[in-house]
Motif scaffolding. Sequence first.
Motif, PDB file in Angstrom:
ATOM      1  N   GLN A  52       0.805  -0.904  -0.278  1.00 40.48           N
ATOM      2  CA  GLN A  52      -0.102  -0.301  -0.258  1.00 40.48           C
ATOM      3  C   GLN A  52       0.578   1.532   0.467  1.00 40.48           C
ATOM      4  O   GLN A  52       0.837   1.983  -0.465  1.00 40.48           O
TER       5      GLN A  52
ATOM      6  N   ALA B  94       1.000   4.126  -2.840  1.00 49.50           N
ATOM      7  CA  ALA B  94       0.468   5.313  -2.872  1.00 49.50           C
ATOM      8  C   ALA B  94       1.051   6.313  -3.530  1.00 49.50           C
ATOM      9  O   ALA B  94       1.091   7.189  -4.275  1.00 49.50           O
TER      10      ALA B  94
ATOM     11  N   TYR C  53      -9.809   2.158  -5.138  1.00 47.54           N
ATOM     12  CA  TYR C  53      -9.067   2.079  -3.939  1.00 47.54           C
ATOM     13  C   TYR C  53      -9.276   3.960  -3.521  1.00 47.54           C
ATOM     14  O   TYR C  53      -8.323   4.703  -4.397  1.00 47.54           O
TER      15      TYR C  53
ATOM     16  N   GLU D 250      -8.131   5.975  -1.012  1.00 48.77           N
ATOM     17  CA  GLU D 250      -7.124   6.571  -1.005  1.00 48.77           C
ATOM     18  C   GLU D 250      -5.904   6.242  -1.734  1.00 48.77           C
ATOM     19  O   GLU D 250      -5.173   7.269  -1.338  1.00 48.77           O
TER      20      GLU D 250
ATOM     21  N   GLY E 180      -8.826  11.411  -2.138  1.00 49.92           N
ATOM     22  CA  GLY E 180      -9.571  10.138  -2.083  1.00 49.92           C
ATOM     23  C   GLY E 180      -9.441  10.093  -0.105  1.00 49.92           C
ATOM     24  O   GLY E 180     -10.600   9.331   0.004  1.00 49.92           O
TER      25      GLY E 180
END
Length: 244
Positions: free
Chosen positions: A130, A134, A237, A239, A244
């Motif tokens: 993750q 990102a 997703y 994020e 988001g």
Amino acid sequence: MRYELYYWPEIPGRGEFIRLALEAGGADYIDVGNRSEEQGWGIAAIETFLGGEVTDFPPFAPPFLKAGELVISHVANILQYLGPRLGLWPGDEANRLWAHGLQLTIADFTAEAHDLHHPLGPGLYYEDQQEEAARRARQFISERLPKFLGYFERVLIDNPAGERHLVGETLTTVDLSLFHVVEGLRYALPNAMAEAEQEAPRVIALHDRVRDIPRIAEYLASDRRQPFSEEGLFRHYPELDSDG
């Protein structure tokens, strides 16, 4: 000819590029992955091909297409084969090569969109990467998304035959493929796309024209069209999306 499309069930993914061409061309085809295994189709049929039990030329992975005795792999390769047979390909050599080059650029665009959620590779779950995802998403949204959309915007502007299509003056598989990328990115990155689309009005107009083609509109409203989800190529997703 009845074509057989081999792709994983219940997701649009890369198989959707092929489905859209088959649907737009009015082709007779079987979506093997989404057919019952009891009828000899489904995942078992896909794995039989991948294991080399059916052909001397086993593909590495779906999507692949069976056309008579031919087994053809890779999206751009399949569309280069189908395009002329479905009336979705340019007639002259220069534009055929141009269309194939654009299709390969769409393949690059698609691969970068996939790597938003799997920047370290498909062998790890999203949850295992993750932080890297990102970082990758921020770079994609700020740099790569506007660069790709801007490129296809210029292609439409510069088309000698007019701005309605990417190549020539009639619908090709490249138009259909760009439609799918816009659809997928709207699902994956709705906030980022809402902003990026402002700088690519011709791309969005092309998307809307493809959506409204009668055969495509009928397909999109049918149960043959597989829904986007977090199991496929384009995944949402929150994020990873802008704001988001």
